[in-house]
Design a protein around this motif. Structure first.
Motif, short mmCIF file in Angstrom:
data_model
loop_
_atom_site.label_atom_id
_atom_site.label_comp_id
_atom_site.label_asym_id
_atom_site.label_seq_id
_atom_site.Cartn_x
_atom_site.Cartn_y
_atom_site.Cartn_z
N LEU A 1 0.81 -1.22 0.00
CA LEU A 1 0.00 0.00 0.00
C LEU A 1 0.85 1.27 0.00
CD1 LEU A 1 -2.36 -1.19 2.89
CD2 LEU A 1 -2.97 -1.12 0.46
N ALA A 2 2.15 1.11 0.29
CA ALA A 2 3.00 2.25 0.64
C ALA A 2 3.07 3.34 -0.41
CB ALA A 2 4.40 1.76 0.97
N GLU A 3 2.97 2.97 -1.69
CA GLU A 3 3.24 4.01 -2.70
C GLU A 3 2.17 5.10 -2.73
OE1 GLU A 3 1.43 2.21 -6.84
OE2 GLU A 3 3.60 2.12 -6.49
N ASN A 4 1.04 4.86 -2.09
CA ASN A 4 0.00 5.89 -2.04
C ASN A 4 0.19 6.89 -0.91
OD1 ASN A 4 -1.30 4.51 -4.11
ND2 ASN A 4 -2.30 3.15 -2.63
N TYR A 5 1.23 6.69 -0.10
CA TYR A 5 1.36 7.50 1.11
C TYR A 5 2.72 8.18 1.18
CZ TYR A 5 -2.87 5.10 2.25
OH TYR A 5 -4.15 4.65 2.20
N ASP A 6 2.75 9.41 1.72
CA ASP A 6 4.08 9.98 1.93
C ASP A 6 4.54 9.86 3.38
OD1 ASP A 6 3.03 13.43 1.30
OD2 ASP A 6 2.42 11.97 2.79
N ALA A 7 3.67 9.34 4.23
CA ALA A 7 4.14 9.03 5.58
C ALA A 7 3.35 7.84 6.13
CB ALA A 7 3.98 10.24 6.50
N ILE A 8 4.04 6.99 6.88
CA ILE A 8 3.39 5.84 7.51
C ILE A 8 3.75 5.90 8.99
CG2 ILE A 8 3.14 3.32 7.47
CD1 ILE A 8 4.29 3.39 4.62
N LEU A 9 2.71 5.87 9.83
CA LEU A 9 2.94 6.04 11.27
C LEU A 9 2.36 4.87 12.07
CD1 LEU A 9 2.96 9.06 10.11
CD2 LEU A 9 2.29 9.76 12.40
N ALA A 10 3.00 4.61 13.20
CA ALA A 10 2.46 3.64 14.15
C ALA A 10 2.85 4.12 15.55
CB ALA A 10 3.02 2.25 13.89
N PRO A 11 2.12 3.68 16.57
CA PRO A 11 2.53 4.05 17.93
C PRO A 11 3.86 3.38 18.29
CG PRO A 11 0.67 2.50 17.96
CD PRO A 11 0.89 2.88 16.55
N ALA A 12 4.65 4.05 19.14
CA ALA A 12 5.92 3.47 19.60
C ALA A 12 5.66 2.52 20.75
CB ALA A 12 6.90 4.57 19.99
N THR A 13 4.82 1.53 20.50
CA THR A 13 4.56 0.46 21.46
C THR A 13 5.38 -0.75 21.00
OG1 THR A 13 2.74 -0.20 20.02
CG2 THR A 13 2.19 1.23 21.86
N THR A 14 5.36 -1.84 21.76
CA THR A 14 6.15 -3.00 21.29
C THR A 14 5.63 -3.47 19.93
OG1 THR A 14 4.80 -4.47 22.67
CG2 THR A 14 6.95 -3.82 23.54
N PHE A 15 4.34 -3.27 19.67
CA PHE A 15 3.78 -3.65 18.37
C PHE A 15 4.37 -2.78 17.25
CE2 PHE A 15 0.41 -2.53 15.24
CZ PHE A 15 0.30 -3.75 14.59
N GLY A 16 4.27 -1.46 17.40
CA GLY A 16 4.76 -0.55 16.36
C GLY A 16 6.26 -0.64 16.18
#
Ligand SMILES: Cc1cc2nc3c(=O)[nH]c(=O)nc-3n(C[C@H](O)[C@H](O)[C@H](O)COP(=O)(O)OP(=O)(O)OC[C@H]3O[C@@H](n4cnc5c(N)ncnc54)[C@H](O)[C@@H]3O)c2cc1C
Ligand SMILES: Nc1ncnc2c1ncn2[C@@H]1O[C@H](COP(=O)(O)O)[C@@H](O)[C@H]1O
Lengths: 249, 312
Positions: free
Chosen positions: B81-96
């Motif tokens: 999916l990445a090419e449609n986005y200029d930023a990808i974010l996740a929480p800085a939890t153990t998951f992210g």
């Protein structure tokens, strides 16, 4: 199986770091450096695998200045067999570190790479995951337990809710958490022996890796300081203050 | 262009950390914010994500490979999916923290870990050296991969009505398999989201004595944390650890009991609004940052405190 362990030379965890007056970074002259504590845990785990007959050779790798040789010697004294220094005086970002280690891992036909979960200077917590991605290997991050069985690594991971166990096809990357083991102290005879173990020095250009930074540090500053408050005489005063002064209960 | 937020959830509930990450995503000012919900049967989670204010679209990927949040299949999905986005974010939890660097490496970008502020769409503030310094960094990468310190942003509110779009799963690399998870369910508030946190250290002396912390937590409706020393000694489980390499908390009230105040511990709690320290050593460094310090033996002070609080 050959195990690779990445060890970083960092400002010792006991040092209270100070931000430079010009905001360009933190003061690192006349400051004690040591092996990143998570990397000591990584070396220890590799040595235990070798002692258990599950690993044949341990190769330790560091990216850093000439002084990182000391860090590598410390790992050799703990029981690693061979060291590689990728020497540079520039600060190398995790992405570039991962590319350099990936190049070594391919050259050395590594079966398992163990890294720390986090370097206590940049607090990035990303190099191991990046290495796994670049090599196309699975990853077991924040490990508190590692078992090798029939071509797989079974890793217990410290996660926000508790513990999780995954099984990974080897080769794989594992990153260490604090409770994986307690690293040994190197004995004097082993420190002496380590001086004779092979330590190869190489450079990023020899590995054909571009290490140009992607991030520009615009400034480094001190966080807002908290002031010490007051001492209270007893529990009753504390409750009163929390209720009527701070109004948090 | 748009920003993609990777949702964290347990198939039933969307984590509060996802809402704070949406806030950070909005601050990037890049246009629309989309949320990716990957899971198995996580339809409720996708609906919850669609109700977050400011979210324009929810992408829902449903496949067995996503059920346990493993990094390898999730990375393959995000890359598709990445090419449609200029930023990808996740929480800085153990998951992210587990997933995002893998994505970053395959996009050939440097992840910006654990941001606490957005200065410009390409410039961020992040703590280094256990929070003893704050670095302002600007990225030269075209695409940004970012993890967000959740205590530094407020959660985005309810009230949105985004569309939910199904996206196709990506091929599962099938290199990793989920074996099991030990998660202790507790009636207490979640540590990183609690309004009050009480933390115990080595001073508690044993696992049995750590029950005193439970009594204090009960009296205050608080979550329980611990120092590394207390976790290492087995007084408390690993996920209680607060600090540089544990959880970051910033409650209204933090009470440190029998904790000396090592920098690695302070890194995880010094942004709390009000800090209380109870320690028998009046020289303990924790008093240097405590708003209220009680010098005394915790074994006499804690029971008194619990009684006063219950009679409140
Ligand atoms: C790589 C690395 C990462 C780390 N990460 C973390 C982290 O994330 N979180 C963390 O917490 N630590 C972390 N640490 C450990 C940290 O350096 C300290 O060792 C730890 O925080 C100490 O825990 P403590 O305060 O409970 O124990 P101690 O430092 O032993 O302090 C115990 C305190 O209890 C007091 N006390 C004892 N008995 C009583 C009594 N009866 N009544 C009242 N007070 C009493 C003592 O006066 C003392 O101040 C890390 C260390 C390293 C090297
Ligand atoms: N310069 C380096 N040399 C060797 N290993 C490194 C270096 N930088 C990072 N690492 C490894 O990557 C881990 C995580 O670092 P980081 O992603 O920077 O938090 C460390 O614990 C090391 O194992």
């Amino acid at each position: 199986m050959k195990v690779l362990v990445a060890v970083k030379r960092v400002v010792d965890y006991n040092v209270k770091v100070r931000v430079k007056a010009d905001g360009s970074g933190v003061e690192t002259t006349n400051v004690k450096f040591s092996m990143n504590p998570f990397d000591e845990i990584a070396v220890e785990e590799a040595v235990r695998l070798k002692e258990a007959g599950k690993a044949q050779e341990i190769v330790v790798v560091s990216i850093g200045p000439a002084q990182a040789q000391e860090t590598l010697r410390a790992a050799l004294a703990m029981g690693a067999d061979r060291a590689i220094l990728i020497q540079t005086d520039e600060a190398v970002e995790p992405l570039a570190v991962a590319k350099l280690i990936a190049a070594i891992a391919k050259r050395e036909e590594i079966g398992l790479a163990i890294l720390g979960k986090q370097a206590i200077d940049d607090d990035s917590n990303q190099t191991g995951q990046m290495l796994a991605a670049l090599l196309g290997w699975p990853q077991g991050t924040f490990a508190s337990k590692l078992a090798l069985e029939e071509g797989r690594a079974v890793v217990t991971r410290e996660i926000d809710g508790g513990l999780e166990t995954v099984s990974l096809a080897l080769p794989a990357v594992v990153t260490t958490d604090l409770r994986l083991n307690t690293p040994r102290y190197a004995s004097l005879p082993n420190i002496m022996k380590a001086k004779k173990k092979p330590l190869e020095t190489t450079f990023a250009v020899d590995l054909d890796v571009d290490i140009a930074p992607r991030l520009v540090t615009l400034k480094v500053e001190e966080p807002p300081k908290r002031k010490a408050g007051v001492k209270v005489a007893d529990a009753a005063t504390l409750v009163d203050k929390l209720k009527n002064e701070a109004k948090v209960i | 262009m748009a920003v993609l937020v990777l949702a964290e959830h347990d198939s039933a509930l969307l984590s509060p950390a996802t809402r704070t990450t949406v806030t950070a995503a909005q601050e990037l000012g890049s246009g629309s914010v989309h949320v990716l919900v990957a899971g198995k049967g996580a339809t409720e989670v996708a609906s919850a994500a669609a109700r977050i204010t400011g979210v324009e679209k929810v992408l829902h990927a449903d496949a067995p490979a996503y059920e346990q949040g493993l990094a390898e299949p999730l990375t393959a999905l995000i890359l598709s999916l990445a090419e449609n986005y200029d930023a990808i974010l996740a929480p800085a939890t153990t998951f992210g923290k587990n997933v995002m660097p893998r994505v970053a490496a395959l996009l050939d970008v440097m992840q910006i870990s654990d941001i606490v502020a957005v200065k410009a769409p390409d410039t961020f503030v992040r703590p280094i050296y256990a929070g003893n310094a704050l670095a302002t960094v600007q990225t030269k990468d075209k695409r940004k991969v970012i993890t967000v310190r959740t205590t530094a942003f407020s959660p985005a509110e309810e009230g949105g009505s985004a569309s939910v779009e199904t996206v196709a799963p990506a091929a599962d690399p099938a290199q990793s398999a989920f074996v099991g998870r030990e998660v202790v369910k507790s009636e207490r508030p979640e540590l990183t989201a609690a309004r009050i946190v009480v933390s115990g250290g080595r001073g508690l002396g044993s696992k049995e004595n750590f029950v005193l912390m439970e009594k204090l937590a009960d009296a205050l409706g608080a979550a329980i944390g611990a120092s590394r020393a207390a976790v290492d000694a087995g007084y408390a489980p690993n996920d209680f650890q607060v600090g540089q390499t544990g959880k970051i908390v910033a409650p209204d009230l933090y009470i440190a009991v029998g904790i000396s105040g090592a920098i690695q511990h302070l890194a995880g709690m010094k942004d709390s609004k009000v800090i209380v320290a109870i320690n028998k050593d009046e020289e303990a460094p924790i008093f240097q940052i405590a708003d209220y310090g009680l010098v005394g033996d915790l074994f006499t002070e804690l029971p008194k405190l619990c009684e006063l609080l219950s009679n409140r």
